[in-house]
Design an enzyme around this catalytic site. Sequence first.
Site, PDB file in Angstrom:
ATOM      1  N   HIS A  77      -3.759   4.556   4.361  1.00 45.39           N
ATOM      2  CA  HIS A  77      -4.874   3.608   4.351  1.00 45.39           C
ATOM      3  C   HIS A  77      -6.070   4.221   3.637  1.00 45.39           C
ATOM      4  O   HIS A  77      -6.647   3.619   2.734  1.00 45.39           O
ATOM      5  CB  HIS A  77      -5.241   3.231   5.787  1.00 45.39           C
ATOM      6  CG  HIS A  77      -6.500   2.452   5.880  1.00 45.39           C
ATOM      7  ND1 HIS A  77      -6.603   1.153   5.425  1.00 45.39           N
ATOM      8  CD2 HIS A  77      -7.729   2.780   6.341  1.00 45.39           C
ATOM      9  CE1 HIS A  77      -7.839   0.721   5.618  1.00 45.39           C
ATOM     10  NE2 HIS A  77      -8.536   1.691   6.160  1.00 45.39           N
ATOM     11  N   TYR A 136       3.295   5.540  11.826  1.00 47.18           N
ATOM     12  CA  TYR A 136       3.588   4.140  12.110  1.00 47.18           C
ATOM     13  C   TYR A 136       4.517   3.437  11.114  1.00 47.18           C
ATOM     14  O   TYR A 136       4.858   2.277  11.321  1.00 47.18           O
ATOM     15  CB  TYR A 136       2.285   3.343  12.255  1.00 47.18           C
ATOM     16  CG  TYR A 136       1.345   3.451  11.068  1.00 47.18           C
ATOM     17  CD1 TYR A 136       1.560   2.705   9.915  1.00 47.18           C
ATOM     18  CD2 TYR A 136       0.233   4.297  11.106  1.00 47.18           C
ATOM     19  CE1 TYR A 136       0.709   2.808   8.824  1.00 47.18           C
ATOM     20  CE2 TYR A 136      -0.629   4.404  10.025  1.00 47.18           C
ATOM     21  CZ  TYR A 136      -0.390   3.655   8.889  1.00 47.18           C
ATOM     22  OH  TYR A 136      -1.243   3.742   7.812  1.00 47.18           O
ATOM     23  N   ARG A 194       0.874  -1.180   0.000  1.00 41.52           N
ATOM     24  CA  ARG A 194       0.000   0.000   0.000  1.00 41.52           C
ATOM     25  C   ARG A 194       0.902   1.217   0.000  1.00 41.52           C
ATOM     26  O   ARG A 194       1.439   1.597   1.029  1.00 41.52           O
ATOM     27  CB  ARG A 194      -0.873  -0.035   1.270  1.00 41.52           C
ATOM     28  CG  ARG A 194      -2.102   0.857   1.250  1.00 41.52           C
ATOM     29  CD  ARG A 194      -2.672   1.016   2.656  1.00 41.52           C
ATOM     30  NE  ARG A 194      -1.856   1.932   3.424  1.00 41.52           N
ATOM     31  CZ  ARG A 194      -1.736   1.909   4.754  1.00 41.52           C
ATOM     32  NH1 ARG A 194      -2.360   0.995   5.477  1.00 41.52           N
ATOM     33  NH2 ARG A 194      -0.965   2.794   5.362  1.00 41.52           N
TER      34      ARG A 194
HETATM   35  C1  LIG Z   1     -15.057  -5.859  10.890  1.00 46.25           C
HETATM   36  C2  LIG Z   1     -14.294  -4.607  10.655  1.00 46.25           C
HETATM   37  N1  LIG Z   1     -13.475  -4.169  11.620  1.00 46.25           N
HETATM   38  C3  LIG Z   1     -12.781  -3.022  11.447  1.00 46.25           C
HETATM   39  C4  LIG Z   1     -12.900  -2.295  10.305  1.00 46.25           C
HETATM   40  C5  LIG Z   1     -12.129  -0.973  10.134  1.00 46.25           C
HETATM   41  N2  LIG Z   1     -11.132  -1.132   9.097  1.00 46.25           N
HETATM   42  C6  LIG Z   1     -11.370  -0.747   7.836  1.00 46.25           C
HETATM   43  S1  LIG Z   1     -10.120  -1.162   6.828  1.00 46.25           S
HETATM   44  C7  LIG Z   1      -9.235  -1.829   8.066  1.00 46.25           C
HETATM   45  C8  LIG Z   1      -7.909  -2.440   7.778  1.00 46.25           C
HETATM   46  C9  LIG Z   1      -8.061  -3.560   6.816  1.00 46.25           C
HETATM   47  O1  LIG Z   1      -6.789  -4.025   6.438  1.00 46.25           O
HETATM   48  P1  LIG Z   1      -6.637  -5.060   5.265  1.00 46.25           P
HETATM   49  O2  LIG Z   1      -7.601  -6.161   5.423  1.00 46.25           O
HETATM   50  O3  LIG Z   1      -5.200  -5.429   5.224  1.00 46.25           O
HETATM   51  O4  LIG Z   1      -7.046  -4.295   3.952  1.00 46.25           O
HETATM   52  P2  LIG Z   1      -6.389  -2.984   3.332  1.00 46.25           P
HETATM   53  O5  LIG Z   1      -7.114  -1.817   3.939  1.00 46.25           O
HETATM   54  O6  LIG Z   1      -4.943  -3.000   3.639  1.00 46.25           O
HETATM   55  O7  LIG Z   1      -6.662  -3.056   1.867  1.00 46.25           O
HETATM   56  C10 LIG Z   1      -9.915  -1.719   9.268  1.00 46.25           C
HETATM   57  C11 LIG Z   1      -9.406  -2.182  10.575  1.00 46.25           C
HETATM   58  C12 LIG Z   1     -13.765  -2.793   9.323  1.00 46.25           C
HETATM   59  N3  LIG Z   1     -13.970  -2.154   8.175  1.00 46.25           N
HETATM   60  N4  LIG Z   1     -14.454  -3.943   9.530  1.00 46.25           N
END
Ligand SMILES: Cc1ncc(C[n+]2csc(CCOP(=O)(O)OP(=O)(O)O)c2C)c(N)n1
Lengths: 400, 400, 327, 327
Positions: free
Chosen positions: B288, B297, B284
Site C-alpha cells: 500500500h 494479508y 496494486r
Molecule cells: C477518510 C480516510 N480514512 C482512512 C484513511 C487511511 N487510508 C489511507 S489509504 C487507505 C486505503 C485506500 O484504499 P483505496 O481507496 O482502494 O485506494 P488505494 O490506496 O488502493 O489506491 C486508507 C484506509 C484515509 N486516508 N482517509
Amino acid sequence: MTDSAVGTRAETRRGGPEMVQLLTPEGERVKSPVSPDSPEQAEYDQIASELSTEDLRGMYRDMVLVRRVDAEATNLQRQGELGIWASLLGQEAAQIGSGRATREQDYVFPTYREHGVAWTRGVDPVTLLGLFRGASHGGWDPNAHNFQLYTIVIGSQTLHATGYAMGVQRDGTVGTGDPARDTAVIAYFGDGASAQGDVNEAFVYSSVFNAPMVFFCQNNQWAISEPNERQTRIPLYQRARGFGFPGVRVDGNDVIAVYAVTKAALDRARAGEGPTLIEAFTYRMGAHTTTDDPTRYRIAAEVEEWKLKDPIARLKAYLSRGGLADAEFFASVDADADDLAAHVRKACQEMPDPDPVTMFDHVYTEPHPQIDAERRWFAEYSESFADGAEEGAAAQEVAR
Amino acid sequence: MTDSAVGTRAETRRGGPEMVQLLTPEGERVKSPVSPDSPEQAEYDQIASELSTEDLRGMYRDMVLVRRVDAEATNLQRQGELGIWASLLGQEAAQIGSGRATREQDYVFPTYREHGVAWTRGVDPVTLLGLFRGASHGGWDPNAHNFQLYTIVIGSQTLHATGYAMGVQRDGTVGTGDPARDTAVIAYFGDGASAQGDVNEAFVYSSVFNAPMVFFCQNNQWAISEPNERQTRIPLYQRARGFGFPGVRVDGNDVIAVYAVTKAALDRARAGEGPTLIEAFTYRMGAHTTTDDPTRYRIAAEVEEWKLKDPIARLKAYLSRGGLADAEFFASVDADADDLAAHVRKACQEMPDPDPVTMFDHVYTEPHPQIDAERRWFAEYSESFADGAEEGAAAQEVAR
Amino acid sequence: MTTQKLSLAKGINAGLRAAMEAEPKVVVMGEDVGKLGGVFRITDGLQKDFGEDRVIDTPLAESGIIGTAIGLALRGYRPVCEIQFDGFIFPAYDQIVSQLAKMTYRAKGSVKMPVVIRVPFGGGIGAVEHHSESPEAYFAHTPGLRIVSCSNPTDGYWMIQQAIASDDPVMFFEPKRRYHEKAVEVDLDTPPGPLYSARVVREGEHVTVACYGPMVKTALEAAAAAAEEGKSLEVIDLRALSPIDWATLEASVLKTGRLVVVHEAPVVLGLGSEISARITEDCFYALEAPVLRVGGFSTPYPASRVEEEYLPDLDRILDAVDRSLAY
Amino acid sequence: MTTQKLSLAKGINAGLRAAMEAEPKVVVMGEDVGKLGGVFRITDGLQKDFGEDRVIDTPLAESGIIGTAIGLALRGYRPVCEIQFDGFIFPAYDQIVSQLAKMTYRAKGSVKMPVVIRVPFGGGIGAVEHHSESPEAYFAHTPGLRIVSCSNPTDGYWMIQQAIASDDPVMFFEPKRRYHEKAVEVDLDTPPGPLYSARVVREGEHVTVACYGPMVKTALEAAAAAAEEGKSLEVIDLRALSPIDWATLEASVLKTGRLVVVHEAPVVLGLGSEISARITEDCFYALEAPVLRVGGFSTPYPASRVEEEYLPDLDRILDAVDRSLAY
Ligand SMILES: Cc1ncc(C[n+]2csc(CCOP(=O)(O)OP(=O)(O)O)c2C)c(N)n1
Ligand SMILES: Cc1ncc(C[n+]2csc(CCOP(=O)(O)OP(=O)(O)O)c2C)c(N)n1
Ligand SMILES: [Mg+2]
Ligand SMILES: [Mg+2]
C-alpha cells in the site's frame, strides 16, 4: 446556463409501470403490472391473499386512527400545545402497511414522521407528542417496542439500523427457520435523506455484510421545498442496484401492496438473504411541518391530483365493495378515532413540563462529577429565587 | 455465525466479460467482448484506431518513465530521503491512459497515488516527492497544470471535483462544441474510497446537476489490507446504475482501452451529457505504501498472476509485434528513464528542508493577528537559541 | 446617508443581495434556499432575481454542500453556503476542518478559499433537538477558519458582505432567535467597522461583559438592570470569534479589572475558556477577580420546555457579575 | 503479582484481548483491524483468535464505523472502534457528537452506549498530512462523551479495559509515537487506579506541569532538566480529559501556585484553555502567575520536516516554566 436538473418531474415523479400496486386508486384489487408472472409478483399476490378480513379491517382502522391523531396533533400545535408537528397526512398506507408487516422481534428505526409505524408497534401517540411539545427528546425506551427513538438528523438512523442488524447476525437470529426468532431490521428514511452520505454508507455496509435489513424510503415527493428530482435523476428504488441488492417501488398509497412488499423483504432479511430497498411512492399531502408554507413552492393542483389516490378512501372502497365491512364498522372506527383523539388531546394538554433539574439526568449512565456539580449549583441557584433570596449562598459556586 | 461477505473474491475480482479490453495481456489488439457491436464499443475502437504510432510510443514511454521514477522513490524512502511513498506499480496504464485522454483545459482531482496522471499533466515528479519527503503538504499551484493537490482524506476530492464541474457549467464551457473551450473534470479515487459517504454524495450531486464529471475509480483490488469485496458485493462500475449515469469497467492494465474509455467519457462530459463512472480494473503490485507489509494479508500467487497482465509488457509486445517500435526505441526510453530517475534522486536529496518559520505562512490569505504574533514569537524564540541565549527577551511573550 | 429599516433577517438578506449584485461570482447554495428562500427566509427572493445557477437548491447532503463549494471556489466562484440549522453542520465537519480550512495552506497560498458558511445558531425558539445548538467553539480550534457572529441588523447587512469579500473561509453565525426582532434603521452607505473588530456596545466601569450573537441583547438588558442597582457594566459585542479582537477586550478589562463571558454554548471548552485563559495571561495583574463564564450546562441542549433554564439569561449574568464583584 | 513486559502497543493489545476474553459482547471494528492487525498492529492476532464476527474489517467509511457501532450497542454489543489516524475521525463527527453522545440522554437513560473509539493521535512520526493531529479538544466540548488518554504501557493495558467496561461512550486517545517505545513490566493483576483520575507522575514544589498522552514523557524530561537547574516541577498526567480530575490538579496548584499546561493540539481552544479558565476560577488567590499554555501553533499541523519546531518540546516547556517563575 447550466442544465442543472435533467431528471424532470415527469421522469422521477410518476409511479410508472415498475410500481407494484395491488389496489387501484378506485379500490379495485389487481395484479400488479410489474412483470405479472414473476415469482416476486406471485409472492406479493400470495401474501395479499393471505390477509384476513380482520387484517384488512385492522389496516383500515389503523390508518383512520393515525390520521385522526395526526389531525389532532396539528390542531394542538396551532393552539400552542406543541412546538411543531410533522404530519404524516397521505402516508398512512406506507406506514401502516409496512409497520404491520414487522414481527414483534423485528426492530424499527424511524425518522421523525413515523407516527403510523409507531402505532403499529404499540407506542402510545402521547409519547410522541412529548417530543414535539418540547417535553422530551423522545425519551421512550426503544426496547419496549423494538422501536428506536425518532432520529432528526436525516439519514443517521440507517447506519444505526445496519449496525443493529449486524448484531442480529452475530446473535445467530437470522436464517434459523424459526419464525419467532429470525429477526429483521427496518429503517425508514425520506427521499431527501437518500442523498446523505450516511444512507449510502448504510447501503454499503448492509450489502457487504449481507445484513438483515429493509430500507424503507417513503418518497413523498418532497424534502421540505425540494422536489424529489433534486435528490435523484432516476427512480429512487433503483439506487439499490448500485449496491447489489434488490430495490422495489411500491405504490405507497396502497396499504395492501405496501404490506406485501414489505413482508416479502422482511422475510428475505430474516432468512439471511440480505437487504432490500423499498421505495414507497407516496405524497406528503400537508406541509413539511406546521412551520412550513408549501404554497411558496408547490402548486395546489398537484395536491389535488394526489387526493384522488388517498390511501384510506381506497381501502374503504375495497372493503365496501367486497362486503368486507359495513357502515357500522366504518362508524365504529370513526368513533374510536374520536375517542383516541380526545384522549391524546387531553393527555397532551395535561402533560406536565419536566422539572428543569431533570435536564441534568441521563447525560451519562455512570456518575459524572461535572454534571453533579452543575446539578447541585443549579438546584441551589433555582432555590435562591424561590426564596426571593436572589443573591443567596448558592451563587457562591460558579456555573460549570 | 454471520454470513458476512457474500461477495466472493471470484465474483468481485474477475474482470469478467463486462470489462472493456482492446489489448490482451499478450499484446494482441482485439475487439472487446463487451457487446462487440454496441455503439460504445465502436466508439472505443474508433478512438483507439485514431492513436498514432507516436501516441502509442508516447504512452509506452510515459509508463516506463513513471514506473522508473516510482521505483526510485521507493528506494529514496528506504534510504530515508522520503518519509513514505505510495507506489503506483501496476497502475501505470490506468493512469497514463486516462491522464493522456484529458485536454489542457480539463481539471484533474487526484488521490495520493496519481503520480502517473501528474506526469501526463506536466507536473515535475520532484514536486510530488516534496510531499512524501515531508517538505510540504503538496504546495504546488493546482491551476498551473489544472491538477489539484493530492488529497489524502479518501473520497473528499470527488466532491471538490463535482463542485469544480458545477463551476465549469456556470462558466458556460460545456456543450459549446468548441473543443478548446469545452471542459471536463476527472476525479480519481480507489476501490476503498467508494464506500465513503462523500463519494456517493458526489455521485448524487453530479447526476442531479448533470455535471461534466468523470469518476475514475482505480480498483486495484486492495484498500491497504482489505480486499475489494469488503467495499462492494458487485462490480464497482455498477455503482453508477444506482445514481442514473453510465458506468463502465475497463481493463486497467490496458493503456489503449483506458485511453479510449476515458476519452469517450470526457467527450460526453464536455458535450454536456453528464457524468460517467469508470472502473479501471487493475492491481496494486506493491505494498500500500512503503510502511505496509502485504505478506500479512495476501498471497504471493495473486501477485504472480497479475504479473502476467503487466501493462508495460503488454504494450511493448504490441509495439514490437506491429513493428511500431524497435529495440533502439526501447533502449532510448530506458535511457530516458534512467536520466529522469537520476534527476529525481538528485533533486530529492538536494531538496532543502523548509525554513521552520514558513510554517506560519499561508494559513490565511489575508493578514491575521494571531498568526503574526505567533510568527514573531517563534522567530524571536528560535533566535534566542541561535544566540545561545536560551532565556532571552523573546521568551517574554507567550506562545499563542 | 441612505438608510433602510431592516430586521436582522432582512438585513442579511439585503446584504446577500448587495454582494450578489456587486460580484457575479457569488453563488448562494444550500437546502431550500431557492423558491422557499430558506426555512428562515434569509435568501428570500434571491433565486427569483438571480436565477437557479446562482441560488442553488442542493441535494440534502451537507458534506456535499461544503465539498462542492470548495470546488466552486477552486473554479473562481465565491460560494455562500447555508446550513439549515446549527445541529446539521456536523456531516460537513470533515470538509470544513480538513479541506476548506487547510486548502490554502496545502497549496502554499496558490489557491484561495472565499467560502462563507452561514449558520443560524442558538436556542430560545422552542424547537426540537438539533435546532438550538451553538457549535462555534467546535470550529474556533481550527487554524485556517475565520469565525464571526452578528447580533443586529446593521451588522447582519454589513458583516455578511465583508465575509463574502474575504478571500479566506468565514463561518458566519446568525442568532436565529433575533432574526425577526425589531427592525432598525440600517445605514447602507458606510460599514460600521472592520469585520474582525469587537465593539463596545455599552460603556461601563465595574465589570466587563463579553458576549456575541444572541447574548448581546441579553447582556445589554442585564447591564440596564445592573445600572439600577448602581453597577456599571461595560458590554462588548465580540463580533469576531476567530480571531478575537483582543485589543478591544483587553482595554476594557484593564479598565474594569473584571470580566464575565457569556455564550449559549456549553461552558466547558466554549469560547469563554479561551477568553478566560488569554485574558488572564495578558491582564494578570489587572484582574480583580477570575474571569467568570456564563453559558450552557454540560448537558446536551435540553428539551425546549426547559430551555429557558438552560440558556444564560439576565439573572445568570447578574449572578456572575455579583460573584465577580465579590472578589 | 503477575507481570508482563509490554510496550504501549502491546499493552493495549493485551488489554483488548483481556476484555474480549472477559466479555463475549466486545467486538473490535475498524479499517484493517483484521488480518493486518491495524496499521499500528494494536489489534494484532485478535481476528485469528476471536474470528471475523468479533474483529470486523469495515468498509472504508468512518461515519459507517461509528454509526453501525451505535446500532451494535443498541443490540447489546460493546464495540471498540479503531479510527486509523486522528485526521480521519472527522467524517464520523456527526455520528459521534449528534448520535453517540446524545443517545442515552435522548432515551432518558433507557439505552446505554458502551462504545469505545480508539484514536491513535499526535505527531512526531514524520508522517504526511492528517496523520499527526490532536483532535481531542474537538470532542471535549461535547456533553455525553468521556475522553481519556494513556501515556504508558500499564495505562494502555488497564485503561482500555476500563473504557470498554464503561457503559458510556469513551474516546480513547493513544499517543502513537509512544506505541513502540521501551517496554516496561506491567502489573496484570491490579489496575493502577480509576479511569477518571489524574496521576502525579513526578512530585515537585515550584511549578505544576499538566499534560497527557505523548507529552507526559516530554514533560518528565523537562522536569529532569529543570531539576538540574534547581527548579522542582510537579508533573501531572491528566489521563482523563473529560471529565478532568480537578481535585488532583487543584491540590497541586495550591501547593506550587503555578501551572503550565502542555499538549500538542493548538493552544487556542485546546484543553489548556479550559484548564486555565477553570483553575484560575478555583485557585484564584493561590496563583502566583497566570496559567501558561504550551501547545501547537495556530497553523495546520505543518509538513513533517518542520514538525519538531511545531511540537512542544523540552525547551518550550522550560521556557514556559521560566516565564511562570518570572511572575
Ligand atoms: C477518510 C480516510 N480514512 C482512512 C484513511 C487511511 N487510508 C489511507 S489509504 C487507505 C486505503 C485506500 O484504499 P483505496 O481507496 O482502494 O485506494 P488505494 O490506496 O488502493 O489506491 C486508507 C484506509 C484515509 N486516508 N482517509
Ligand atoms: C442532516 C440534516 N440536514 C437537514 C435537516 C433539516 N431537515 C429536516 S427534514 C428535511 C427534509 C427531509 O426530507 P425527506 O428526507 O424527504 O423526508 P420528509 O420530511 O419528506 O419525510 C430537512 C432538510 C435535518 N433534519 N438533518
Ligand atoms: Mg420527502
Ligand atoms: Mg485500492
